[in-house]
Design an enzyme around this catalytic site. Structure first.
Site, mmCIF file in Angstrom:
data_model
loop_
_atom_site.group_PDB
_atom_site.id
_atom_site.type_symbol
_atom_site.label_atom_id
_atom_site.label_comp_id
_atom_site.label_asym_id
_atom_site.label_seq_id
_atom_site.Cartn_x
_atom_site.Cartn_y
_atom_site.Cartn_z
ATOM 1 N N GLY A 15 0.819 -1.219 0.000
ATOM 2 C CA GLY A 15 0.000 0.000 0.000
ATOM 3 C C GLY A 15 0.848 1.264 0.000
ATOM 4 N N GLN A 16 0.156 2.415 0.026
ATOM 5 C CA GLN A 16 0.872 3.700 0.030
ATOM 6 C C GLN A 16 1.889 3.764 1.186
ATOM 7 N N ASP A 17 1.407 3.601 2.422
ATOM 8 C CA ASP A 17 2.278 3.773 3.586
ATOM 9 C C ASP A 17 3.305 2.646 3.668
ATOM 10 N N LEU A 68 -4.676 -10.893 6.475
ATOM 11 C CA LEU A 68 -5.019 -10.592 7.873
ATOM 12 C C LEU A 68 -6.224 -11.377 8.381
ATOM 13 N N LEU A 89 -0.169 -2.310 8.989
ATOM 14 C CA LEU A 89 -0.751 -1.306 8.083
ATOM 15 C C LEU A 89 -1.796 -1.927 7.159
ATOM 16 N N MET A 92 -8.569 -2.922 4.638
ATOM 17 C CA MET A 92 -9.417 -2.390 3.584
ATOM 18 C C MET A 92 -9.636 -0.949 4.033
ATOM 19 N N SER A 93 -8.965 0.001 3.381
ATOM 20 C CA SER A 93 -8.836 1.337 3.974
ATOM 21 C C SER A 93 -9.781 2.374 3.378
ATOM 22 N N TYR A 104 -16.516 -7.945 6.003
ATOM 23 C CA TYR A 104 -15.115 -8.156 5.619
ATOM 24 C C TYR A 104 -14.199 -7.165 6.347
ATOM 25 N N THR A 136 -6.634 5.682 13.205
ATOM 26 C CA THR A 136 -7.054 6.693 12.234
ATOM 27 C C THR A 136 -7.913 7.791 12.845
ATOM 28 N N GLU A 138 -10.491 8.736 11.616
ATOM 29 C CA GLU A 138 -11.892 8.336 11.411
ATOM 30 C C GLU A 138 -12.539 7.914 12.736
ATOM 31 N N LYS A 169 -11.901 -0.075 13.015
ATOM 32 C CA LYS A 169 -10.620 0.476 13.483
ATOM 33 C C LYS A 169 -10.660 0.814 14.978
HETATM 34 P P1 NAP Z 1 -3.681 1.394 1.302
HETATM 35 O O1 NAP Z 1 -2.845 2.117 0.314
HETATM 36 O O2 NAP Z 1 -5.110 1.119 1.003
HETATM 37 O O3 NAP Z 1 -2.937 0.016 1.629
HETATM 38 C C1 NAP Z 1 -3.558 -0.997 2.369
HETATM 39 C C2 NAP Z 1 -2.688 -2.230 2.352
HETATM 40 O O4 NAP Z 1 -3.359 -3.278 3.066
HETATM 41 C C3 NAP Z 1 -2.394 -2.780 0.952
HETATM 42 O O5 NAP Z 1 -1.082 -3.274 0.931
HETATM 43 C C4 NAP Z 1 -3.387 -3.919 0.837
HETATM 44 O O6 NAP Z 1 -2.992 -4.935 -0.057
HETATM 45 C C5 NAP Z 1 -3.353 -4.444 2.270
HETATM 46 N N1 NAP Z 1 -4.512 -5.279 2.591
HETATM 47 C C6 NAP Z 1 -5.816 -5.068 2.297
HETATM 48 N N2 NAP Z 1 -6.569 -6.095 2.734
HETATM 49 C C7 NAP Z 1 -5.727 -6.972 3.310
HETATM 50 C C8 NAP Z 1 -5.907 -8.251 3.905
HETATM 51 N N3 NAP Z 1 -7.099 -8.834 3.999
HETATM 52 N N4 NAP Z 1 -4.816 -8.892 4.384
HETATM 53 C C9 NAP Z 1 -3.586 -8.344 4.270
HETATM 54 N N5 NAP Z 1 -3.356 -7.144 3.697
HETATM 55 C C10 NAP Z 1 -4.417 -6.480 3.219
HETATM 56 O O7 NAP Z 1 -3.663 2.169 2.712
HETATM 57 P P2 NAP Z 1 -2.623 3.259 3.273
HETATM 58 O O8 NAP Z 1 -3.119 4.602 2.899
HETATM 59 O O9 NAP Z 1 -1.253 2.843 2.945
HETATM 60 O O10 NAP Z 1 -2.880 3.116 4.838
HETATM 61 C C11 NAP Z 1 -2.129 2.209 5.642
HETATM 62 C C12 NAP Z 1 -2.891 1.916 6.919
HETATM 63 O O11 NAP Z 1 -3.115 3.121 7.642
HETATM 64 C C13 NAP Z 1 -4.268 1.306 6.713
HETATM 65 O O12 NAP Z 1 -4.499 0.431 7.791
HETATM 66 C C14 NAP Z 1 -5.217 2.492 6.809
HETATM 67 O O13 NAP Z 1 -6.477 2.060 7.214
HETATM 68 C C15 NAP Z 1 -4.503 3.328 7.849
HETATM 69 N N6 NAP Z 1 -4.682 4.769 7.765
HETATM 70 C C16 NAP Z 1 -4.483 5.435 6.593
HETATM 71 C C17 NAP Z 1 -4.579 6.816 6.554
HETATM 72 C C18 NAP Z 1 -4.330 7.587 5.297
HETATM 73 O O14 NAP Z 1 -4.733 8.762 5.234
HETATM 74 N N7 NAP Z 1 -3.645 7.028 4.315
HETATM 75 C C19 NAP Z 1 -4.895 7.520 7.737
HETATM 76 C C20 NAP Z 1 -5.074 6.811 8.913
HETATM 77 C C21 NAP Z 1 -4.953 5.433 8.925
HETATM 78 P P3 NAP Z 1 -3.352 -4.843 -1.643
HETATM 79 O O15 NAP Z 1 -2.274 -3.979 -2.234
HETATM 80 O O16 NAP Z 1 -3.286 -6.267 -2.045
HETATM 81 O O17 NAP Z 1 -4.708 -4.235 -1.739
HETATM 82 O O1 F7E Z 2 -12.386 11.140 1.376
HETATM 83 C C1 F7E Z 2 -14.985 13.460 0.237
HETATM 84 C C2 F7E Z 2 -15.411 12.307 1.109
HETATM 85 O O2 F7E Z 2 -11.906 8.854 0.513
HETATM 86 C C3 F7E Z 2 -12.096 12.407 1.917
HETATM 87 C C4 F7E Z 2 -8.562 6.864 4.307
HETATM 88 O O3 F7E Z 2 -7.175 6.832 4.084
HETATM 89 O O4 F7E Z 2 -8.394 8.930 5.524
HETATM 90 C C5 F7E Z 2 -9.010 8.310 4.418
HETATM 91 O O5 F7E Z 2 -10.427 8.332 4.541
HETATM 92 C C6 F7E Z 2 -13.341 13.285 1.863
HETATM 93 C C7 F7E Z 2 -14.613 12.597 2.378
HETATM 94 O O6 F7E Z 2 -10.647 9.751 2.528
HETATM 95 C C8 F7E Z 2 -15.273 12.311 -3.187
HETATM 96 O O7 F7E Z 2 -16.821 12.285 1.291
HETATM 97 C C9 F7E Z 2 -15.869 14.046 -2.041
HETATM 98 O O8 F7E Z 2 -15.315 13.488 3.191
HETATM 99 O O9 F7E Z 2 -10.130 10.652 0.318
HETATM 100 P P1 F7E Z 2 -11.235 10.049 1.074
HETATM 101 P P2 F7E Z 2 -11.321 9.512 3.949
HETATM 102 O O10 F7E Z 2 -12.697 9.010 3.850
HETATM 103 O O11 F7E Z 2 -11.107 10.762 4.758
HETATM 104 C C10 F7E Z 2 -8.688 8.330 6.801
HETATM 105 C C11 F7E Z 2 -7.918 9.088 7.862
HETATM 106 C C12 F7E Z 2 -8.461 6.870 6.809
HETATM 107 O O12 F7E Z 2 -8.117 6.282 7.832
HETATM 108 C C13 F7E Z 2 -8.896 6.109 5.603
HETATM 109 O O13 F7E Z 2 -8.236 4.846 5.535
HETATM 110 O O14 F7E Z 2 -13.589 13.606 0.498
HETATM 111 N N1 F7E Z 2 -15.193 13.229 -1.204
HETATM 112 N N2 F7E Z 2 -15.930 13.519 -3.265
HETATM 113 C C14 F7E Z 2 -14.812 12.140 -1.890
HETATM 114 N N3 F7E Z 2 -14.099 11.054 -1.508
HETATM 115 C C15 F7E Z 2 -13.832 10.124 -2.457
HETATM 116 N N4 F7E Z 2 -13.093 9.038 -2.113
HETATM 117 N N5 F7E Z 2 -14.294 10.240 -3.750
HETATM 118 C C16 F7E Z 2 -15.023 11.325 -4.169
HETATM 119 O O15 F7E Z 2 -15.418 11.411 -5.328
#
Ligand code: NAP
Ligand code: F7E
Length: 379
Positions: A15-17, A68, A89, A92-93, A104, A136, A138, A169
Site C-alpha cells: 500500500g501507500q504507507d 489478515l 498497516l 481495507m482502507s 469483511y 485513524t 476516522e 478500526k
Molecule cells: P492502502 O494504500 O489502502 O494500503 C492498504 C494495504 O493493506 C495494501 O497493501 C493492501 O494490499 C493491504 N490489505 C488489504 N486487505 C488486506 C488483507 N485482507 N490482508 C492483508 N493485507 C491487506 O492504505 P494506506 O493509505 O497505505 O494506509 C495504511 C494503513 O493506515 C491502513 O491500515 C489504513 O487504514 C490506515 N490509515 C491510513 C490513513 C491515510 O490517510 N492514508 C490515515 C489513517 C490510517 P493490496 O495492495 O493487495 O490491496
Molecule cells: O475522502 C470526500 C469524502 O476517501 C475524503 C482513508 O485513508 O483517511 C481516508 O479516509 C473526503 C470525504 O478519505 C469524493 O466524502 C468528495 O469526506 O479521500 P477520502 P477519507 O474518507 O477521509 C482516513 C484518515 C483513513 O483512515 C482512511 O483509511 O472527500 N469526497 N468527493 C470524496 N471522496 C472520495 N473518495 N471520492 C469522491 O469522489
C-alpha cells in the site's frame, strides 16, 4: 565487529504507507519482511523498485504471501521472521467501500489486529516484538463538540466512528491498548489524520482530483465528478507520517499518538489548488448537487483550455450514508515528546502529486498518438 540487523514485519507493504515505510526501514539498515495478498494480477508496483535482485543473498526485503483474515498464516510468518517490530498497516482502507463490505472490514481491519497481537503473545514474543497499529482520525467521526478547547482532536478527544471502517478500526485501537495493559506489550496506536502522496490509491479524493486535473489539462478527459465538496480534511504528506510510525516504536514508553498537520482544507479548495498547478483558475457556480466548476482563467502555455468549459460536477453516488464533515488534529504531543517535525506542507503535497500525475498521463498522450486505446479507469 558484529552488526545486529533489526528485523521488521510490515502488513500492507504493497500500500501507500507500506511502500514508503519499507523504503525508510531499508535505508536504516533493517531486514524487512512484508505480507502481500495473492492477487490474480501483480499488486506490488509500489515496492518493485526496492527489489534489485530477489535472488541476491544480500536482498534485505522479503515478501510472504498472507492475509489478515488468516490467523495460522500470520502466526507462522511471525514465528519464522521473529520480528523486532511489526507495523500493522494492512486494511481495507476505503471508508465509502466499507459501507458495501462491512463484515469483511470488521474481520480484516478489526479482528486482523487481534490476530497479530495474539500471535505475538502465543509465540512468547511479548518482550521482544514492538507493535505499531495503524489507527485513524476516522475514530473521531468529526463530531464538533468532541474537539478540545482549541478546536482540535487530540489524544483525549472522545471517539464516535461514522462508518464500518471507523467502527472496525476502533476495535483495533482498543485491543491494541488492552494488550499493552494486560500483557505489558510495547503496542502503540498512531492516530493518523489523512496523508496523501503520488502513491495514494486512485479512488481517494486527493488522487482522484490530481489524476483527473492532469487528464483534463492534457486533453485526455473533459470533466470529472466528485461527491461532498464541503468535506474538510487535515491532509499531510505520507512520507512525514511513516517517519513518525518508526519514531513511535523507538520511544521509551508504548503510548498512543495523534499525527496531523493542524490545518484543515475543503475538498473544493484542494480542487482549486490542483488546477492552480496547471495555471487554471476555476469558477464554482450553483449549490449542493447542482454545483459545477468552470474554467475562468487559463494562463499556462502548455495547457490551453477553453474559458467557460465545465470541468467538474457533483455526483451524489459519491456521498456516504454517514459523513465525517471536518477533521483537524493537534500533533503537539508527538512534536514535543518525539521531536516530530513534518517537512512537507499542503502546497508541496499538491505540487508533488500533480507533477507525478502529469508525468503519468503524458505517457497516455504518447500512447494515444501511437494509435493505442486508453482504457478508462474506474473512479
Ligand atoms: P492502502 O494504500 O489502502 O494500503 C492498504 C494495504 O493493506 C495494501 O497493501 C493492501 O494490499 C493491504 N490489505 C488489504 N486487505 C488486506 C488483507 N485482507 N490482508 C492483508 N493485507 C491487506 O492504505 P494506506 O493509505 O497505505 O494506509 C495504511 C494503513 O493506515 C491502513 O491500515 C489504513 O487504514 C490506515 N490509515 C491510513 C490513513 C491515510 O490517510 N492514508 C490515515 C489513517 C490510517 P493490496 O495492495 O493487495 O490491496
Ligand atoms: O475522502 C470526500 C469524502 O476517501 C475524503 C482513508 O485513508 O483517511 C481516508 O479516509 C473526503 C470525504 O478519505 C469524493 O466524502 C468528495 O469526506 O479521500 P477520502 P477519507 O474518507 O477521509 C482516513 C484518515 C483513513 O483512515 C482512511 O483509511 O472527500 N469526497 N468527493 C470524496 N471522496 C472520495 N473518495 N471520492 C469522491 O469522489
Amino acid at each position: 565487529k558484529i552488526i545486529i540487523m533489526k528485523v521488521a514485519l510490515i502488513t500492507g507493504i504493497s500500500g501507500q504507507d507500506g511502500s514508503y515505510l519499507a523504503e525508510l526501514l531499508l535505508d536504516k539498515g533493517y531486514k524487512v519482511h512484508g505480507i502481500k495478498r495473492r492477487a490474480s494480477s501483480l499488486n506490488t508496483q509500489r515496492i518493485d523498485h526496492l527489489y534489485q535482485d530477489p535472488h541476491h543473498p544480500n536482498q534485505r526485503l522479503k515478501l510472504h504471501y498472507g492475509d489478515l483474515s488468516d490467523a495460522m498464516n500470520l502466526t507462522r510468518i511471525i514465528q519464522e521472521t521473529q520480528p523486532d517490530e511489526i507495523y500493522n498497516l494492512g486494511a481495507m482502507s476505503h471508508v465509502k467501500v466499507s459501507f458495501d463490505t462491512p463484515e469483511y472490514v470488521g474481520n480484516v481491519d478489526g479482528l486482523g489486529t487481534l490476530r497479530i497481537l495474539e500471535a505475538v503473545r502465543i509465540l512468547g514474543l511479548e518482550k521482544k516484538t514492538r507493535i505499531y497499529q495503524a489507527s485513524t482520525s476516522e475514530l473521531y467521526g468529526g463530531i464538533p463538540e468532541n474537539k478540545n478547547e482549541s478546536g482540535f482532536y487530540d489524544e483525549f478527544s472522545p471517539f464516535y466512528p461514522r462508518s464500518p471502517y471507523g467502527v472496525a478500526k476502533i476495535y483495533g485501537f482498543w485491543i491494541t491498548k488492552n494488550y499493552r495493559e494486560a500483557y505489558n506489550m510495547f503496542a502503540c496506536n498512531g492516530i493518523l489524520f489523512n496523508h496523501e502522496s503520488p502513491r495514494r490509491g486512485e479512488t481517494f479524493v486527493t488522487r482522484k482530483i490530481t489524476r483527473a486535473v492532469s487528464k483534463i489539462a492534457l486533453g485526455l478527459q473533459d470533466k470529472f465528478y466528485l461527491g461532498n465538496l464541503d468535506a474538510q480534511r487535515d491532509w499531510g504528506h505520507a512520507k512525514d507520517y511513516v517517519r513518525m510510525m518508526w519514531m513511535i516504536l523507538q520511544a521509551d514508553q508504548p503510548e498512543d499518538w495523534v499525527i496531523a498537520t493542524g490545518v484543515t482544507t475543503k475538498v473544493r479548495e484542494f480542487v482549486r489548488l490542483a488546477f492552480g498547478e496547471v495555471g487554471i483558475e476555476l469558477e464554482f457556480k450553483g449549490d449542493g448537487v447542482e454545483e459545477k466548476a468552470y474554467i475562468k482563467v487559463c494562463n499556462h502555455k502548455d495547457y490551453q483550455l477553453e474559458i467557460g468549459k465545465e470541468v467538474l460536477s457533483v455526483d451524489p453516488t459519491y456521498f456516504r450514508p454517514t459523513e465525517v464533515d471536518l477533521l483537524i488534529g493537534d500533533p503537539s504531543k508527538a512534536k514535543k515528546k518525539l521531536g516530530w517535525v513534518p517537512e512537507h506542507d499542503l502546497k508541496f503535497l499538491v505540487k508533488d502529486m500533480m507533477e507525478s500525475d502529469l508525468r503519468l498521463m503524458k505517457k497516455d498522450v504518447i500512447l494515444l498518438k501511437a494509435g493505442h486505446k486508453i482504457l478508462k479507469q474506474a473512479e
